[in-house]
Motif scaffolding. Sequence first.
Motif, short mmCIF file in Angstrom:
data_model
loop_
_atom_site.label_atom_id
_atom_site.label_comp_id
_atom_site.label_asym_id
_atom_site.label_seq_id
_atom_site.Cartn_x
_atom_site.Cartn_y
_atom_site.Cartn_z
N PHE A 67 0.70 -1.38 -0.05
CA PHE A 67 0.00 0.14 0.06
C PHE A 67 0.99 1.25 -0.14
O PHE A 67 0.30 2.33 0.15
N LEU A 129 0.70 -0.27 4.58
CA LEU A 129 -0.36 0.67 4.79
C LEU A 129 -0.26 1.79 5.78
O LEU A 129 -0.14 3.02 5.84
N ALA A 130 0.28 1.01 6.91
CA ALA A 130 0.82 1.98 8.20
C ALA A 130 1.95 2.99 7.84
O ALA A 130 1.77 4.09 7.99
N VAL A 131 2.93 2.55 6.94
CA VAL A 131 4.04 3.34 6.81
C VAL A 131 3.39 4.54 5.78
O VAL A 131 3.90 5.65 5.96
N SER A 133 0.65 5.75 5.72
CA SER A 133 -0.05 6.78 6.26
C SER A 133 0.76 7.60 7.22
O SER A 133 0.69 8.94 7.22
N ALA A 134 2.02 6.97 7.79
CA ALA A 134 2.80 7.63 8.73
C ALA A 134 3.63 8.76 7.54
O ALA A 134 3.70 9.88 7.92
N ASP A 258 -2.92 15.32 -0.12
CA ASP A 258 -4.12 14.52 -0.64
C ASP A 258 -3.98 14.33 -2.18
O ASP A 258 -4.72 13.47 -2.76
N THR A 259 -3.26 15.17 -2.95
CA THR A 259 -3.10 15.00 -4.24
C THR A 259 -2.40 13.78 -4.85
O THR A 259 -2.64 13.08 -5.72
N PHE A 263 -4.51 7.77 0.75
CA PHE A 263 -4.96 6.16 0.51
C PHE A 263 -5.81 5.97 -0.47
O PHE A 263 -6.07 4.78 -1.31
N GLU A 264 -6.85 7.05 -0.76
CA GLU A 264 -7.67 7.02 -1.96
C GLU A 264 -7.22 6.59 -3.35
O GLU A 264 -7.78 5.81 -4.10
N VAL A 267 -6.02 3.12 -3.35
CA VAL A 267 -7.45 2.27 -3.59
C VAL A 267 -7.63 2.36 -5.18
O VAL A 267 -8.05 1.18 -5.59
N LEU A 270 -5.48 0.19 -6.94
CA LEU A 270 -5.61 -1.49 -7.04
C LEU A 270 -6.91 -1.59 -8.03
O LEU A 270 -6.87 -2.51 -8.35
N ASP C 59 -6.28 19.40 -6.33
CA ASP C 59 -5.93 19.30 -7.74
C ASP C 59 -7.31 19.50 -8.44
O ASP C 59 -7.36 20.05 -9.47
N LEU D 133 -10.50 -4.64 -2.28
CA LEU D 133 -11.37 -3.77 -3.14
C LEU D 133 -12.87 -3.76 -2.81
O LEU D 133 -13.53 -2.70 -2.51
N PHE D 302 3.34 8.38 15.10
CA PHE D 302 4.11 7.46 14.70
C PHE D 302 4.09 6.33 15.75
O PHE D 302 4.88 5.28 15.41
N ILE D 305 2.72 2.51 15.04
CA ILE D 305 3.31 2.12 13.94
C ILE D 305 4.53 1.64 14.13
O ILE D 305 4.99 0.48 13.77
#
Lengths: 355, 252, 374, 325, 239
Positions: A67, A129-131, A133-134, A258-259, A263-264, A267, A270, C59, D133, D302, D305
């Motif tokens: 992720f 995933l966690a990384v 987000s960090a 965000d750009t 995470f969006e 996804v 994916l 954006d 998904l 952090f 994590i």
Amino acid sequence: MSRVLSHDLPRSRWLAVILVALLLGLAFAPFLFPGVKALNVAAKVVVFVVLVASFDLLLGYTGIVSFAHTMFFGIGAYGVAIASSRMGAGWEALAVGVGAALALSFVLSLAIGLFSLRVRAIFFAMITLAVASAFQTLASQLSSFTGGEDGLTFKMPELISPSFEFAEEPFLGASLDGRLLCYYLLFVLAVVLVLALLRIVNSPFGRVLQAIRENEFRAEAIGYRVVVYRTTAAVLSALFATLAGAMLAIWLRYNGPDTSLSFEIMVDILLIVVIGGMGTLYGAAIGATLFVVAQSYLQDLLRMANEAVTGVPWLAAVFTPDRWLLWLGLLFVLSVYHFPTGIVGRLRARALARR
Amino acid sequence: MLETRDLTIRFGGHVAVNAVSCSFASGTLTAIVGPNGAGKTTYFNLISGQLKASAGTVSLNGRDLSGQPPSARTRAGLGRAFQLTNLFPNLSVLENVRLAVQATQEGPHRRGLNLWSIWSDHQGLTARADAILAEVALKAREHDTVASLPHGDQRKLEVALLMALEPQVFMFDEPTAGMNAAEAPVILDLIRKLKQDKRKTILLVEHKMDVVRELADRIIVLHNGQLVADGEPAQVIASPIVQEAYLGVAKA
Amino acid sequence: QPKEIRIAHVYGKTGALEAYGKQTQTGFMMGLDYATGGSMAVNGKKLVVIEKDDQGKPDLGKSLLATAYADDKADLAVGTTGSGVALAMLPVAEEYKKVLIVEPAVAASITGDKWNKYIFRTGRNSSQDAISNAVALDKDGTTIVTLAQDWAFGRDGVKAFKDAVKKAKIGHEEYLPPTTTDFTAGIQRIVDQLKDKPGRKVVWVVWAGATTPFNALADADLQKRFGIEVATGGNILPAMTAYKRFPGMEGATYYYFGLPKNPVNEALVAAHYKAFKAPPDFFTAGGFSAAMAVVTALKKTGGETNTNKLITAMEGMSFDTPKGTMTFRKEDHQAMQSMYHFRIKQDPAFAWGVPELVREIKPEEMAVPVRNKR
Amino acid sequence: MSNFDWKPLALVPVLALLALPLVGSPSTWLTLTVAGLAMGMIIFVIASGLTLVFGLMDVLNFGHGLFIALGAFVASSVLGLMGDWTGSQQLWRNLVAVFPAMLVAMAVAAAVGLAFERFIVRPVYGQHLKQILITMGGMIIGEEFIKMVWGPAQIPLPLPEALRGSLFVGEAAISKYRLLAVAVGLVVFVALAWTLARTKIGLLIRAGVQDREMVESLGYRIGRLFVGVFVAGSALAGLGGVMWGLFQQNLIPQMGAQVNVLIFIVIIIGGLGSTLGALIGALLVGLMVNYVGFVLPVATQFASIALMVAVLMWRPQGVYPVVKV
Amino acid sequence: MNLLELQGVHTHIGAYHILHGVDLVVPQGQVTMLLGRNGAGKSTTLRTIMGLWHASKGRVALAGQDITAAATPQIAALGVAYVPENMGIFADLTVKENMLLAARAAKRAEQMDAARLQWIFKMFPAVEKFWNHPAGKLSGGQKQMLAVARAIVEPRQLLIVDEPSKGLAPAIIDNMIDAFAELKAQGVTILLVEQNLNFAKRLGDTVAVMDNGCVVHAGSMADFAADTALQQSLLGLAI
Ligand SMILES: Nc1ncnc2c1ncn2[C@@H]1O[C@H](COP(=O)(O)OP(=O)(O)OP(=O)(O)O)[C@@H](O)[C@H]1O
Ligand SMILES: Nc1ncnc2c1ncn2[C@@H]1O[C@H](COP(=O)(O)OP(=O)(O)OP(=O)(O)O)[C@@H](O)[C@H]1O
Ligand SMILES: [Mg+2]
Ligand SMILES: [Mg+2]
């Protein structure tokens, strides 16, 4: 021709037709679909084709679920953004930004690739995933450097800026300006990068990756040092994602968490891989186009649908453009239902059945 | 010459292979027999590096391989097939073998680290893979995916992969298990042919005594992880420990 | 001469800021209606509002604004909800040489170093927020600890606040991660900083987002145990439920429907009650003000939408809003406006803590710094 | 259980003791520790459903947060109807209001879980990628439905009167609500651990994940069992949602997505399939966040994590893996 | 009386047509051997009986009851025990847990039939020896023993085993033959797929030979064992 495609032919007439249409469509997008929005969509498609293809190298070909791919995408975008806003608009800034981003991605992906050997697949996925987000948090926290939540707005070299006009009169409805040049820059880059990826996955190296995906244990037993291949794949895919990120920043002349880091996006990537068909780069291209176009015009479509059903209040409530995410969610579910092997898988199976 | 010295592995309190010292000369086929759970497969795993030994060494032609990962041992000349079928299930039969052939290549295409040439350009690899498939009578199914093969054919492919590696030491782990009487001879013939090449060392784990009797130059017996007998086939098979613990004759 | 005036309204219609964005849109439409006396036209030209949903994504906001200006031929634009999105949109206005009225994004840099001459802002900026709060709290012998989110919005706010505080002492600045959910540790740190200080002790909170520290602060009973007061600015109504537990809390807000006394506000409240059976909220007032600004400007130009004419008309322009008269000051196009010093009262009739007016802080009382380069 | 592995269990007190010198003042340390443990219990409750769904059934349910949000929103409606009871100063009257809220929330979450299993999860058992998904899709749809029912804005969920405020021991403060959370957490823990250890259910699910056909060949209707467990997991998530909602006292439709990463971290630290592991994971995270939040607030985001990575370095399968990956 | 009957069974796997009209009867109380070359469709036949794949045409009946479309658990619940080709061991579960799952009547390990367990331990010592070990760690032959042990932990009326002797040491094969004989004596009907012709000859009462998705020969084992020419033509034996 076959060599350019590394002998990895579409193997389905329909697929070939779609791909050619896609290529021509993108190549002449500014003239075929005039308007700012259409050009923005086309540029986004181009960027996403590269991004998704790079992810497919990791997921579809090597079988690593990560992720953290947007992290590299973000690094590329931030590289360009930070360099351009610190050094001012210019090709040197671009070069420095892209170079630094590639270097950072290289180091990080190397670390991640090596770490992926320590833990098993799902755990690795969750860790990335966690990384990721960090990393996103970090990017917004280092605001003096990255512009924080607000991101960075910057300028591009004159030649590819909207203010540069090389002809007064619009040609076939498209104004001939730096924006157009910028689009073609991205388009050519994308074609080159995708062909390069195609070459890589069809090389002996690429085949070993597939073997590792299938049965890592046996791949090691027949003499392939899995660590080396896996890590190389992770690094390569990260570098291509970084380039895609740089392309995005060049187009948007803006970047923020965000750009390019959200995470969006991960996804979305994916989903595109799955819709298109995992382990086929052609799938990445088709999936990216379908998805980006659908996403961009979904609200417009819903607006039309909404107007059509204004008489029925509850229907109207479901068909309002405000609830476009509802439909996106449905798209997720339905595409998993109906394209278990992706569009490419479907088309190829049809071609096989016909034979 | 392959040699193991005091090769040992413990799983918790259980010693699965216990200080096995043995050497295998080229040009001989050694059968390894013993009851289920005696440690035969584990012994193979220790030699080929799938398991890390708790103690002891493995060496090939005097070169110590103990610290090496499986891939390095394979490249050094130790090849093995697995008891429980262990292939690339969603690739075609041909690709399975081709991957193994490629793994042995030296030079510019060395072991697939080449990112820029096109795979299908390497005609030599395909030709070699084809030849091997013909040898194990699998050519007819070369384009099928492995997952759709019947069990017996998967066992054959397992052997084909080993042949493709062209190792110096061949380790077969019950190669004919689950193979019917018509098919087994194909594999056994292959092994017979290999035997004629005096540079090769062959290790064979097999429960079918008629096969062992026919093929083996020498038999070693593992029991509870220990090497309990070693010698001429006839003599070993006749030994009381084999008769009792393995063949279960005493009971009957 | 075209018969209509096209106004793009870009806002976060969906996404995390959906609720805020929708308030702005409601207010904006009510404002247009009010300002044109229900005709939705200026000088006979129909006002057409083109809605664009930026989903809270910078954006997207950028590309939507460009689409609005270029493809939809918008004459001017209003927006948007998120500061990040608004910042990304600023250069687009410059590129297309069209006016953009920013509402309600608060980041100081919008009218600060990222400003260009096409940008106006009817919303308050973070300095105005901070300065008004400082005016409300600034007393001799007071020690203030600030509690803010650790991001640009929080740090900006605290900095402006600090600059505006003249008499009180700032004891400590506490920054917590924006997504904090457990405030135990943060409150503990604040208590350690503040409990042994002499005089009046205040924690001034500037916090955006759904999970605020107020309940945790109330649970910790700081007032009773350590004599520490809590102070903060205004917020949307659902967020002010937490204020109920702080009767007597003081601070300064941008808007609460009961605070301003003027006909425009009365009209807004009445119209809103009529349409939704609920009072207008924080961002509704902002949208209304932006509409008032648009129509006032158009009336001044006589319905002309030429950008330069609009800019000339708007610089220094005063216009009526639910918050009284606002004025776009010439230097940075920021609307100077009143803020409201309040004190919270518990009133069982309302689900939230009700802010009662202590006094209106007039624009002239706040020295809002000019930070842009012209 | 002579060969019980104590080391992970000891991690909790060890972490607490290590923090003491860093925090300094014992009363502050006490406040932080008690609050952290209680917070851990709340986290455990919201993560408990995921020990079933992800830990045991091996379903990477990114939609799990949806049930958490749903539980919270349903509770807000139920509590809204019981204003007289929540507004009362008497604890028992408050609890009388909270319990039906929990029950209704669990029931609604369970019902939605049933549909979710049928239409979203069933086609993708055993396929992680597609699970990600399709459950993301389910989550998005669910979130939109929440917006359609309860509106897109945040809504307050005030705590009942008697549960507000704190108990004070010297300088240390413990909020009353956290004590309730500890009680609920313990009940959930005991119920889960007992069911899984004392019945064949846990075994069957683990076996079913490995080889569904074989379990069916042994005569078990694995399909029904999976439905049941998924529904139970959703109900637990609903309960977790009530607890989390009352803790935050403010609900937004996106709240489910916000806790997703946190609860995945807890399950991974604990090891798949382990109730005890999840509890320890949750307690460690609760403590860690509080200590780091006090000593070095910037690093808080952090902390969990880093904790997860450290635990995985030590035990790549988590502390008490029941299901091996 | 035939316990199990297949009439004209066709089975497709995806687009592949694997069984082309299998006719097979398994007489009550006897041991039936199913033989055939690799890929003949033996395993597919067993899977079709178990409902793991469904016949697209034809009929499967158990004790007179039509089970063609029945779900696997239903078929198992009718008293069928099945050992698949890949043994279906739950690798993460201990040997004990594997056995417990097969013992449907027992809720906990202590409730399993102790006498029957002792009988199993005697034949398959590895099962007892590794009772508390993860089954995935067993050797190939030990797994095979566990798979068969699991199928007989409780009494069933029909036992179906795909290649029981695969990978077993001769001594254990003897044990297994004894076990099947004993089960048969208890009245259990047995259907075995087997490659080991010796094994088949020693145990079988009736025999069916498959080729290319069809049963090409069916009859008594005694006749088949005597007729080497037939064996050669059907199984391609070199001897
Ligand atoms: N990874 C492991 N962990 C624990 N015990 C193991 C492991 N691998 C093997 N063993 C044990 O070691 C012993 C030897 O197993 P091995 O597979 O070598 O037997 P084998 O001689 O090949 O038997 P078979 O003829 O049945 O294949 C067995 O008792 C097995 O349970
Ligand atoms: N999953 C599958 N997909 C496609 N074809 C399959 C699949 N499984 C089996 N087959 C085909 O069905 C045919 C019969 O296979 P089956 O496994 O029943 O043979 P078998 O008689 O059991 O052989 P063996 O003795 O090798 O186990 C084979 O040709 C095989 O290729
Ligand atoms: Mg073995
Ligand atoms: Mg078979």
